[in-house]
Design a protein around this motif. Structure first.
Motif, PDB file in Angstrom:
ATOM      1  N   ALA A 106       2.177  10.532   7.845  1.00 29.47           N
ATOM      2  CA  ALA A 106       1.360  10.919   8.995  1.00 29.47           C
ATOM      3  C   ALA A 106       0.747   9.709   9.698  1.00 29.47           C
ATOM      4  O   ALA A 106       0.301   9.811  10.846  1.00 29.47           O
ATOM      5  N   LEU A 107       0.739   8.555   9.026  1.00 27.06           N
ATOM      6  CA  LEU A 107       0.174   7.351   9.626  1.00 27.06           C
ATOM      7  C   LEU A 107       1.126   6.668  10.592  1.00 27.06           C
ATOM      8  O   LEU A 107       0.701   5.855  11.410  1.00 27.06           O
TER       9      LEU A 107
ATOM     10  N   GLY B 263       8.515  10.283   1.095  1.00 25.76           N
ATOM     11  CA  GLY B 263       8.149  11.677   1.339  1.00 25.76           C
ATOM     12  C   GLY B 263       6.678  11.999   1.213  1.00 25.76           C
ATOM     13  O   GLY B 263       6.299  13.176   1.235  1.00 25.76           O
ATOM     14  N   ASN B 264       5.822  10.982   1.092  1.00 25.24           N
ATOM     15  CA  ASN B 264       4.386  11.235   0.985  1.00 25.24           C
ATOM     16  C   ASN B 264       3.839  11.603   2.365  1.00 25.24           C
ATOM     17  O   ASN B 264       3.763  10.770   3.264  1.00 25.24           O
TER      18      ASN B 264
ATOM     19  N   ALA C 294       0.827  -1.207   0.000  1.00 26.78           N
ATOM     20  CA  ALA C 294       0.000   0.000   0.000  1.00 26.78           C
ATOM     21  C   ALA C 294       0.861   1.257   0.000  1.00 26.78           C
ATOM     22  O   ALA C 294       0.616   2.206  -0.756  1.00 26.78           O
ATOM     23  N   VAL C 295       1.904   1.255   0.839  1.00 31.80           N
ATOM     24  CA  VAL C 295       2.791   2.426   0.912  1.00 31.80           C
ATOM     25  C   VAL C 295       3.583   2.567  -0.384  1.00 31.80           C
ATOM     26  O   VAL C 295       3.729   3.670  -0.925  1.00 31.80           O
ATOM     27  N   GLY C 296       4.074   1.443  -0.896  1.00 30.86           N
ATOM     28  CA  GLY C 296       4.831   1.493  -2.140  1.00 30.86           C
ATOM     29  C   GLY C 296       4.011   2.011  -3.304  1.00 30.86           C
ATOM     30  O   GLY C 296       4.552   2.599  -4.246  1.00 30.86           O
ATOM     31  N   ARG C 297       2.691   1.815  -3.233  1.00 26.37           N
ATOM     32  CA  ARG C 297       1.793   2.299  -4.297  1.00 26.37           C
ATOM     33  C   ARG C 297       1.166   3.642  -3.937  1.00 26.37           C
ATOM     34  O   ARG C 297       0.244   4.092  -4.606  1.00 26.37           O
TER      35      ARG C 297
ATOM     36  N   LYS D 251      12.803  18.298   4.811  1.00 26.82           N
ATOM     37  CA  LYS D 251      13.881  17.717   4.040  1.00 26.82           C
ATOM     38  C   LYS D 251      15.195  18.018   4.726  1.00 26.82           C
ATOM     39  O   LYS D 251      15.492  19.154   5.049  1.00 26.82           O
ATOM     40  N   PHE D 252      15.987  16.966   4.944  1.00 27.55           N
ATOM     41  CA  PHE D 252      17.282  17.152   5.615  1.00 27.55           C
ATOM     42  C   PHE D 252      18.398  17.137   4.597  1.00 27.55           C
ATOM     43  O   PHE D 252      18.286  16.504   3.550  1.00 27.55           O
TER      44      PHE D 252
END
Length: 349
Positions: free
Chosen positions: A330-331, A324-325, A289-292, A348-349
């Protein structure tokens, strides 16, 4: 078995014209075989990865059998009275009956296959009543049983009659699909119901676990084709929610996540699917899910208790794939960390 008033000469002439197997000897060998025939046990090599489209018109072409000629043949047979049925031993068949039972076309179709292909319900039901179970389970050259064909064509009453008569649910066609696989793939809801509702759990359990040559069980196919009603039916009938498909180890939940099918994800989670099930490479549904970049499904998985710190074989957590989404970041439990009064999320570092 009921007696028949068929003309012997008519049957023999018709059978010689249209069959490639004399039939009588092959049928007797089935009845007299000392070892029972296992489901799907057909001589000759199986083609595991077929690109040939399923053939439903296997009776046409080289065979001269047509719907009209088939009807004429079967109509020439009249069922005897119930009294005669009781007096005639079911194991003794006349030569005419054996010809009708065992005639095989060049494509491997029996008369029952042909009647189903022509969608002639009257003849089909007549033949189902006449044929013993061994003949009901004959597969044609594409390894399609009559039950496969009836399911492809969504002939619900035929499916019901075949199942009631004891037709095997475990036979696999040339792609490894059972008739129930076919129903799951094509959304034949009522056919699927007929194949499951009055079948004992012990008989249905192995059917639900059978994988086709692509490694897919029935639940996988239902999920891949967004067949939510059939998915619900299979789960009620005891399908393993966490069964892994054979190529990469995905569960139905993984497949639903890949399809961004939020309805299937909710359904599977509500029924208790393992939210942290791992593929062969270690990826969980949350990784996918995160990868998509699917924040909605990722949120559902997190609410269901998904472990955000699990690592796949590349040593990645789902967080590592967030890229970076902000909605997905936030989850995760790190969104309340602040540096100089500013949230780490999005920095961003």
């Amino acid at each position: 078995m009921a007696g028949h008033g068929c003309s012997k000469d008519d049957l023999q002439d018709y059978a010689v014209e249209n069959r490639t197997d004399s039939g009588i000897d092959s049928y007797r060998s089935i009845l007299k075989s000392e070892e029972p025939r296992e489901s799907g046990d057909i001589s000759g090599p199986r083609e595991k990865f077929s690109t040939v489209e399923e053939r439903l018109d296997s009776a046409y072409g080289s065979s001269s059998i047509t719907g009209e000629s088939l009807s004429e043949l079967v109509d020439s047979c009249t069922i005897s009275s119930g009294q005669e049925e009781q007096e005639t031993p079911s194991c003794e068949l006349s030569e005419q009956e054996e010809n009708l039972l065992t005639t095989i076309t060049e494509e491997g179709d029996t008369f029952l296959h042909l009647a189903i292909i022509h969608e002639d319900d009257l003849i089909t039901q007549h033949l189902i009543d006449l044929f013993p179970k061994e003949v009901l389970d004959i597969q044609n050259n594409l390894y399609q049983s009559p039950l496969h064909l009836a399911t492809y064509l969504n002939l619900i009453d035929v499916v019901k009659s075949l199942v009631w008569k004891g037709a095997s649910l475990e036979l696999q066609d040339r792609d490894g699909n059972t008739a129930l696989h076919v129903a799951c793939q094509h959304g034949q809801n009522e056919c699927a119901n007929e194949m499951t509702w009055n079948v004992s759990p012990s008989k249905l359990a192995p059917v639900l676990e059978i994988q086709n040559w692509r490694g897919l069980a029935c639940l996988h196919l239902a999920a891949l084709n967004r067949q939510h009603l059939i998915m619900t039916l299979l789960m009620k009938k005891g399908a393993d929610l966490n069964i892994q498909e054979g190529t990469s180890g995905k569960t139905a939940l993984h497949l639903a996540v890949e399809l961004h099918d939020i309805a299937s994800v909710k359904l599977l989670l509500s029924r208790g699917a393992n939210v942290d099930a791992a593929m062969f490479n270690g990826c969980t549904p949350l990784h996918l899910a995160v990868g998509r970049q699917d924040a909605a499904i990722a949120n559902l998985l997190c609410q269901a208790g998904a472990d955000t710190m699990l690592r796949n074989m590349e040593d990645e957590t789902a967080l590592d794939l967030a890229d970076g989404n902000d909605d997905i970041l936030a989850l995760f439990p790190f969104d309340d960390i602040q540096i100089s009064g500013r949230s780490v999320v999005g920095v961003k570092f």
